[in-house]
Design a protein around this motif. Structure first.
Motif, mmCIF file in Angstrom:
data_model
loop_
_atom_site.group_PDB
_atom_site.id
_atom_site.type_symbol
_atom_site.label_atom_id
_atom_site.label_comp_id
_atom_site.label_asym_id
_atom_site.label_seq_id
_atom_site.Cartn_x
_atom_site.Cartn_y
_atom_site.Cartn_z
ATOM 1 N N ARG A 27 0.835 -1.207 0.000
ATOM 2 C CA ARG A 27 0.000 0.000 0.000
ATOM 3 C C ARG A 27 0.876 1.266 0.000
ATOM 4 O O ARG A 27 0.623 2.205 -0.746
ATOM 5 C CB ARG A 27 -0.937 0.014 1.214
ATOM 6 C CG ARG A 27 -2.050 -1.019 1.155
ATOM 7 C CD ARG A 27 -3.113 -0.765 2.196
ATOM 8 N NE ARG A 27 -2.610 -0.817 3.563
ATOM 9 C CZ ARG A 27 -2.505 -1.922 4.302
ATOM 10 N NH1 ARG A 27 -2.870 -3.093 3.777
ATOM 11 N NH2 ARG A 27 -2.063 -1.883 5.541
ATOM 12 N N VAL A 28 1.890 1.276 0.855
ATOM 13 C CA VAL A 28 2.755 2.453 0.974
ATOM 14 C C VAL A 28 3.569 2.662 -0.299
ATOM 15 O O VAL A 28 3.674 3.781 -0.807
ATOM 16 C CB VAL A 28 3.677 2.330 2.211
ATOM 17 C CG1 VAL A 28 4.741 3.427 2.216
ATOM 18 C CG2 VAL A 28 2.849 2.396 3.496
ATOM 19 N N PHE A 29 4.135 1.580 -0.837
ATOM 20 C CA PHE A 29 4.929 1.705 -2.063
ATOM 21 C C PHE A 29 4.053 2.180 -3.217
ATOM 22 O O PHE A 29 4.506 2.952 -4.072
ATOM 23 C CB PHE A 29 5.590 0.378 -2.422
ATOM 24 C CG PHE A 29 6.721 -0.016 -1.504
ATOM 25 C CD1 PHE A 29 7.445 0.920 -0.789
ATOM 26 C CD2 PHE A 29 7.074 -1.355 -1.364
ATOM 27 C CE1 PHE A 29 8.495 0.555 0.046
ATOM 28 C CE2 PHE A 29 8.124 -1.736 -0.538
ATOM 29 C CZ PHE A 29 8.835 -0.779 0.162
ATOM 30 N N THR A 30 2.818 1.725 -3.277
ATOM 31 C CA THR A 30 1.903 2.138 -4.344
ATOM 32 C C THR A 30 1.570 3.623 -4.219
ATOM 33 O O THR A 30 1.532 4.349 -5.223
ATOM 34 C CB THR A 30 0.614 1.299 -4.307
ATOM 35 O OG1 THR A 30 0.950 -0.077 -4.509
ATOM 36 C CG2 THR A 30 -0.363 1.736 -5.386
ATOM 37 N N ALA A 31 1.350 4.067 -3.001
ATOM 38 C CA ALA A 31 0.959 5.465 -2.779
ATOM 39 C C ALA A 31 2.138 6.431 -2.846
ATOM 40 O O ALA A 31 2.005 7.550 -3.366
ATOM 41 C CB ALA A 31 0.264 5.597 -1.422
ATOM 42 N N GLN A 32 3.293 6.027 -2.321
ATOM 43 C CA GLN A 32 4.413 6.960 -2.161
ATOM 44 C C GLN A 32 5.657 6.592 -2.958
ATOM 45 O O GLN A 32 6.606 7.373 -3.011
ATOM 46 C CB GLN A 32 4.792 7.050 -0.681
ATOM 47 C CG GLN A 32 3.660 7.528 0.211
ATOM 48 C CD GLN A 32 4.077 7.577 1.674
ATOM 49 O OE1 GLN A 32 5.243 7.794 1.991
ATOM 50 N NE2 GLN A 32 3.133 7.354 2.567
ATOM 51 N N GLY A 33 5.705 5.411 -3.531
ATOM 52 C CA GLY A 33 6.896 4.970 -4.245
ATOM 53 C C GLY A 33 7.770 4.113 -3.352
ATOM 54 O O GLY A 33 7.601 4.075 -2.126
ATOM 55 N N VAL A 34 8.735 3.437 -3.966
ATOM 56 C CA VAL A 34 9.550 2.469 -3.226
ATOM 57 C C VAL A 34 10.589 3.123 -2.315
ATOM 58 O O VAL A 34 11.253 2.445 -1.547
ATOM 59 C CB VAL A 34 10.238 1.454 -4.170
ATOM 60 C CG1 VAL A 34 9.208 0.657 -4.943
ATOM 61 C CG2 VAL A 34 11.205 2.156 -5.120
ATOM 62 N N ASP A 35 10.724 4.450 -2.400
ATOM 63 C CA ASP A 35 11.637 5.160 -1.509
ATOM 64 C C ASP A 35 10.957 5.629 -0.231
ATOM 65 O O ASP A 35 11.579 6.311 0.589
ATOM 66 C CB ASP A 35 12.243 6.377 -2.227
ATOM 67 C CG ASP A 35 13.195 5.972 -3.340
ATOM 68 O OD1 ASP A 35 13.833 4.910 -3.202
ATOM 69 O OD2 ASP A 35 13.300 6.708 -4.340
ATOM 70 N N ALA A 36 9.681 5.271 -0.051
ATOM 71 C CA ALA A 36 8.958 5.682 1.152
ATOM 72 C C ALA A 36 9.684 5.177 2.401
ATOM 73 O O ALA A 36 10.268 4.086 2.384
ATOM 74 C CB ALA A 36 7.537 5.130 1.123
ATOM 75 N N PRO A 37 9.672 5.961 3.491
ATOM 76 C CA PRO A 37 10.364 5.532 4.718
ATOM 77 C C PRO A 37 9.828 4.200 5.247
ATOM 78 O O PRO A 37 8.612 3.969 5.259
ATOM 79 C CB PRO A 37 10.066 6.663 5.711
ATOM 80 C CG PRO A 37 9.689 7.835 4.864
ATOM 81 C CD PRO A 37 9.043 7.270 3.633
ATOM 82 N N LEU A 38 10.724 3.340 5.684
ATOM 83 C CA LEU A 38 10.309 2.054 6.240
ATOM 84 C C LEU A 38 9.487 2.246 7.502
ATOM 85 O O LEU A 38 8.607 1.432 7.812
ATOM 86 C CB LEU A 38 11.532 1.177 6.515
ATOM 87 C CG LEU A 38 12.374 0.798 5.296
ATOM 88 C CD1 LEU A 38 13.479 -0.179 5.690
ATOM 89 C CD2 LEU A 38 11.529 0.218 4.181
ATOM 90 N N ASP A 39 9.742 3.329 8.248
ATOM 91 C CA ASP A 39 8.950 3.614 9.451
ATOM 92 C C ASP A 39 7.478 3.843 9.096
ATOM 93 O O ASP A 39 6.587 3.521 9.883
ATOM 94 C CB ASP A 39 9.494 4.845 10.185
ATOM 95 C CG ASP A 39 10.901 4.623 10.724
ATOM 96 O OD1 ASP A 39 11.365 3.466 10.691
ATOM 97 O OD2 ASP A 39 11.528 5.599 11.179
ATOM 98 N N THR A 40 7.241 4.402 7.914
ATOM 99 C CA THR A 40 5.862 4.612 7.460
ATOM 100 C C THR A 40 5.164 3.271 7.272
ATOM 101 O O THR A 40 3.978 3.121 7.591
ATOM 102 C CB THR A 40 5.848 5.408 6.138
ATOM 103 O OG1 THR A 40 6.517 6.646 6.333
ATOM 104 C CG2 THR A 40 4.427 5.665 5.660
ATOM 105 N N ILE A 41 5.897 2.286 6.773
ATOM 106 C CA ILE A 41 5.325 0.951 6.586
ATOM 107 C C ILE A 41 4.964 0.346 7.939
ATOM 108 O O ILE A 41 3.894 -0.247 8.111
ATOM 109 C CB ILE A 41 6.312 0.038 5.822
ATOM 110 C CG1 ILE A 41 6.524 0.577 4.405
ATOM 111 C CG2 ILE A 41 5.815 -1.405 5.783
ATOM 112 C CD1 ILE A 41 7.628 -0.106 3.636
ATOM 113 N N ALA A 42 5.863 0.510 8.927
ATOM 114 C CA ALA A 42 5.601 -0.011 10.267
ATOM 115 C C ALA A 42 4.325 0.609 10.835
ATOM 116 O O ALA A 42 3.462 -0.095 11.384
ATOM 117 C CB ALA A 42 6.792 0.252 11.187
ATOM 118 N N ARG A 43 4.182 1.930 10.698
ATOM 119 C CA ARG A 43 2.977 2.608 11.214
ATOM 120 C C ARG A 43 1.724 2.112 10.499
ATOM 121 O O ARG A 43 0.699 1.861 11.117
ATOM 122 C CB ARG A 43 3.106 4.127 11.041
ATOM 123 C CG ARG A 43 3.954 4.796 12.088
ATOM 124 C CD ARG A 43 3.725 6.305 12.117
ATOM 125 N NE ARG A 43 3.999 6.944 10.843
ATOM 126 C CZ ARG A 43 5.219 7.313 10.437
ATOM 127 N NH1 ARG A 43 6.265 7.101 11.219
ATOM 128 N NH2 ARG A 43 5.382 7.893 9.270
#
Length: 197
Positions: A27-43
């Motif tokens: 979901r995060v990579f789709t919305a923000q790209g693969v450079d999105a912070p890993l902490d965002t994925i955890a949240r």
């Protein structure tokens, strides 16, 4: 005396957390790209950073899991296209689908290009089946005299990743990428396949 269950709840929780992280990463990579912070994925997954890094210590580690099914699907697609005639058009169709995949997530060309050059990379390993199947598809078209024999699959992967990188921020990226891919595929055809001498 009563025995305790052999599979402790902690193991089930760990598996569930890992699944949540993978789903959140997509979901995060789709919305923000693969450079999105890993902490965002955890949240997004509802877990702590420590859980994130215990399961996936690097960006490449979680990318590999997220992309594995897509790589397998591209490998199967190449296998299916081995039955499609003419062979040159079958390979061109697969290259088009590979380009679509490389454009599916913002920033994806960079880690893929890096992984393709690093045999110790987890992403390199997850692409193995796809690369083997695509190479068979290319070889079949070369054996049919439709594509140049001096072209290697890895070279074409690099070209397509370059096209995806160059067009990823364009407003009409699909159209621009399609034009560049057409130039590439025309360049790898044998003269006889183009109606030359």
């Amino acid at each position: 005396m009563t025995r305790t269950p052999t599979s402790p709840p902690r193991r089930t929780d760990a598996r569930r957390n890992r699944e949540r992280l993978v789903e959140a990463a997509m979901r995060v990579f789709t919305a923000q790209g693969v450079d999105a912070p890993l902490d965002t994925i955890a949240r997004e997954a509802g877990v702590g950073n420590a859980t994130m890094y215990r399961n996936f210590p690097t960006r490449e580690a979680i990318l590999e899991v997220v992309l594995r099914d897509l790589h397998d699907e591209l490998g199967r697609r190449a296998q299916d296209l081995l039955r499609v005639e003419p062979p040159g058009e079958a390979f061109t169709l697969w290259l088009t689908e590979f380009l679509d995949y490389t454009q599916s997530l913002l920033g994806l060309p960079e880690p893929l290009e890096s992984a393709m050059r690093d045999e110790s990379s987890a992403l390199y390993a997850s692409c193995a089946g796809m690369r083997v199947s695509a190479t068979r598809l290319l070889t079949r078209a070369q054996d049919a005299g439709e594509l140049r024999r001096d072209v290697r699959a890895d070279d074409l992967f690099a070209h397509v990743l370059g096209i995806a990188w160059a067009t990823q921020h364009a407003g009409d990226k699909r159209a621009q990428a399609g034009r560049l891919l057409a130039v590439l595929t025309d360049g790898i055809r044998e003269a006889s396949a183009l109606g030359g001498d």
